[in-house]
Design a protein around this motif. Structure first.
Motif, mmCIF file in Angstrom:
data_model
loop_
_atom_site.group_PDB
_atom_site.id
_atom_site.type_symbol
_atom_site.label_atom_id
_atom_site.label_comp_id
_atom_site.label_asym_id
_atom_site.label_seq_id
_atom_site.Cartn_x
_atom_site.Cartn_y
_atom_site.Cartn_z
ATOM 1 N N LYS A 122 0.803 -1.232 0.000
ATOM 2 C CA LYS A 122 0.000 0.000 0.000
ATOM 3 C C LYS A 122 0.832 1.276 0.000
ATOM 4 C CE LYS A 122 -3.889 -2.373 1.919
ATOM 5 N NZ LYS A 122 -4.341 -3.000 3.118
ATOM 6 N N PHE A 123 1.901 1.237 -0.753
ATOM 7 C CA PHE A 123 2.718 2.436 -0.947
ATOM 8 C C PHE A 123 3.352 2.401 -2.335
ATOM 9 C CE2 PHE A 123 5.036 -0.883 1.317
ATOM 10 C CZ PHE A 123 6.049 -1.157 0.426
ATOM 11 N N CYS A 124 3.048 1.354 -3.116
ATOM 12 C CA CYS A 124 3.816 1.087 -4.327
ATOM 13 C C CYS A 124 2.947 1.187 -5.582
ATOM 14 C CB CYS A 124 4.431 -0.308 -4.211
ATOM 15 S SG CYS A 124 5.220 -0.847 -5.719
ATOM 16 N N ALA A 125 3.402 1.983 -6.540
ATOM 17 C CA ALA A 125 2.644 2.184 -7.782
ATOM 18 C C ALA A 125 2.562 0.900 -8.611
ATOM 19 C CB ALA A 125 3.293 3.296 -8.600
ATOM 20 N N SER A 126 3.553 0.027 -8.467
ATOM 21 C CA SER A 126 3.585 -1.189 -9.306
ATOM 22 C C SER A 126 2.417 -2.125 -9.045
ATOM 23 C CB SER A 126 4.873 -1.969 -9.058
ATOM 24 O OG SER A 126 5.961 -1.233 -9.477
ATOM 25 N N GLY A 127 1.904 -2.099 -7.818
ATOM 26 C CA GLY A 127 0.843 -3.044 -7.475
ATOM 27 C C GLY A 127 -0.547 -2.541 -7.831
ATOM 28 N N ILE A 128 -0.673 -1.274 -8.220
ATOM 29 C CA ILE A 128 -2.005 -0.667 -8.371
ATOM 30 C C ILE A 128 -2.857 -1.359 -9.449
ATOM 31 C CG2 ILE A 128 -3.248 1.457 -8.991
ATOM 32 C CD1 ILE A 128 -0.963 2.999 -7.567
ATOM 33 N N MET A 164 14.714 -4.956 -8.230
ATOM 34 C CA MET A 164 13.835 -4.213 -7.320
ATOM 35 C C MET A 164 12.829 -3.379 -8.092
ATOM 36 S SD MET A 164 16.449 -2.893 -4.389
ATOM 37 C CE MET A 164 17.419 -4.041 -3.417
ATOM 38 N N GLY A 165 12.670 -3.659 -9.384
ATOM 39 C CA GLY A 165 11.696 -2.922 -10.184
ATOM 40 C C GLY A 165 10.312 -3.532 -10.000
ATOM 41 N N THR A 166 9.484 -3.413 -11.026
ATOM 42 C CA THR A 166 8.117 -3.927 -10.904
ATOM 43 C C THR A 166 8.114 -5.446 -10.764
ATOM 44 O OG1 THR A 166 7.276 -2.101 -12.203
ATOM 45 C CG2 THR A 166 5.881 -4.055 -12.078
ATOM 46 N N ALA A 340 9.979 6.680 -8.546
ATOM 47 C CA ALA A 340 9.522 5.637 -7.623
ATOM 48 C C ALA A 340 9.108 4.419 -8.432
ATOM 49 C CB ALA A 340 8.346 6.136 -6.805
ATOM 50 N N CYS A 341 9.323 3.242 -7.831
ATOM 51 C CA CYS A 341 9.058 1.981 -8.512
ATOM 52 C C CYS A 341 7.656 1.942 -9.125
ATOM 53 C CB CYS A 341 9.223 0.861 -7.484
ATOM 54 S SG CYS A 341 8.568 -0.700 -7.987
ATOM 55 N N GLY A 342 7.575 1.739 -10.422
ATOM 56 C CA GLY A 342 6.283 1.551 -11.083
ATOM 57 C C GLY A 342 5.549 2.827 -11.454
HETATM 58 S S1 SF4 Z 1 6.499 -4.416 -6.737
HETATM 59 FE FE1 SF4 Z 1 7.297 -5.006 -4.712
HETATM 60 S S2 SF4 Z 1 6.749 -3.290 -3.354
HETATM 61 FE FE2 SF4 Z 1 5.512 -3.081 -5.239
HETATM 62 S S3 SF4 Z 1 3.544 -4.100 -4.789
HETATM 63 FE FE3 SF4 Z 1 4.894 -5.621 -5.745
HETATM 64 S S4 SF4 Z 1 5.918 -6.655 -4.043
HETATM 65 FE FE4 SF4 Z 1 5.031 -4.764 -3.222
#
Ligand code: SF4
Length: 351
Positions: A122-128, A164-166, A340-342
């Motif tokens: 709940k802080f990461c754009a990649s998971g949206i 550590m990317g998407t 930021a990631c994603g």
């Molecule tokens: S990319 Fe990593 S930080 Fe982002 S939602 Fe997926 S597991 Fe979580």
């Protein structure tokens, strides 16, 4: 551009041994595999026609059987500090991000392992937008080859790889490790295992599998909470693999491998850098061979969080030190681009 027909594989999906097998079946001598690896991974060519040292009939056969094209670049952003973010448009038009991070001492590529992510932190754009699919070994390697080419054009050889990317690295375990073995292979890109870091959200069975690999890649854990309750608020995965179980798995991993773990810990105002957080974190990390990276939250529109003031971050770091935990405060990179990631991938989708 990936212009393969449905029958054609991407040659970067083949390990060295698989390439040797293919060549033997085709009546070619195995040493050709070393030459092909050199053209693909050291010289960085994007077509078989450029492989001047190979006999023309073999080049023709390879281009009939395989693809080797570059990824289509949908967008490229360069920050003032040299951080360069690529948004690649894959064959099925899924988008992925890859980032080149140059510093005075190293040149790092941060790669994606999946298109989208199913873990929804709940802080990461990649998971949206949720998970779309795993990346192939070839797509993982092609990201690295693009960034290697970019880095070398600035006379900075690529030295480090971070996953550590998407995506969640260990949710695409086989394809990712196959790619990293080619990166590590001295006939391939030839980057030492110790210069590669795989980050996981904490998939315990995969951490234990990774501990048994004969491959000394660094392990990073996205911790982002100081106990079960705080981690559950930010990371739904904590319901499946709890903080307590994860810490036990980390102790076991260190016992088995004698290698340190890097913990990634996000700093969010009024959430993760209180006195309670410092005390709990220090208690839970006690006795572990580890590094702790404090990462200032990089705002994403969909989430309400804010980063703490810089002084607050410094005093959290100082408080940890008095409790016996040495933590590094990560300097933000590429602030003037969507770093930021994603974020870049997500912005493309929502516009
Ligand atoms: S990319 Fe990593 S930080 Fe982002 S939602 Fe997926 S597991 Fe979580």
């Amino acid at each position: 551009m990936d212009t393969r027909t449905p029958q054609q594989k991407d040659i970067r999906d083949l390990s060295y041994d698989e390439l040797v097998q293919y060549l033997e079946k085709a009546g070619e001598r195995p040493f050709r595999a070393t030459q092909i690896f050199e053209w693909v991974y050291k010289k960085g060519v994007w077509s078989f026609d450029q492989m001047r040292g190979l006999p023309a009939p073999l080049r023709k056969r390879l281009s009939e059987d395989f693809g080797l094209g570059p990824l289509a670049i949908a967008q490229k952003q360069v920050a003032k500090d040299g951080t360069t973010k690529f948004l690649f448009d894959l064959r099925d038009h899924e988008k992925i991000e890859t980032v080149l991070i140059p510093t005075a001492t190293r040149t790092t590529v941060c790669i994606s392992s999946q298109a989208g992510c199913k873990f929804g932190c709940k802080f990461c754009a990649s998971g949206i937008g949720g998970w779309k699919r795993n990346l192939t070994t070839a797509e993982i390697l092609a990201q690295i080859l693009h960034v290697k080419e970019e880095a070398e054009s600035h006379k900075k050889p690529l030295s480090h790889i971070v996953c550590m990317g998407t995506g969640e690295s260990f949710d695409n375990y086989d394809n990712l490790l196959k790619a990293l073995r080619i990166v590590n292979d001295e006939r391939g890109i030839n980057i030492g295992a110790r210069r590669m870091t795989v980050s996981t959200v904490g998939l315990i069975p995969k951490i234990m599998r990774f501990a048994k690999e004969d491959f000394q890649i660094e392990l990073a854990i996205s911790l982002h909470g100081y106990n079960d309750a705080s981690r559950s608020k930010l990371m739904p995965v904590n319901k499946k693999y709890s903080f307590t179980e994860l810490m036990n798995a980390c102790r076991e991993y260190i016992k088995m491998t004698r290698r340190q773990i890097t913990f990634e810990y996000i700093l969010i105002k009024d959430a993760t850098c209180s006195e309670e957080a410092a005390r709990e974190l220090a208690k839970n990390l006690k006795g572990l061979i580890c590094k702790l990276n404090l990462i200032p939250y990089n705002p994403v529109r969909e989430f309400p969080h804010k980063p703490p003031a810089h002084e607050e971050m410094l005093s959290f770091q100082k408080r940890l030190k008095t409790l016996g935990v040495h933590a590094t405060l990560r300097a933000p990179r590429g602030r003037d681009i969507a770093a930021a990631c994603g974020q870049l991938r997500h912005m493309q989708k929502s516009h």
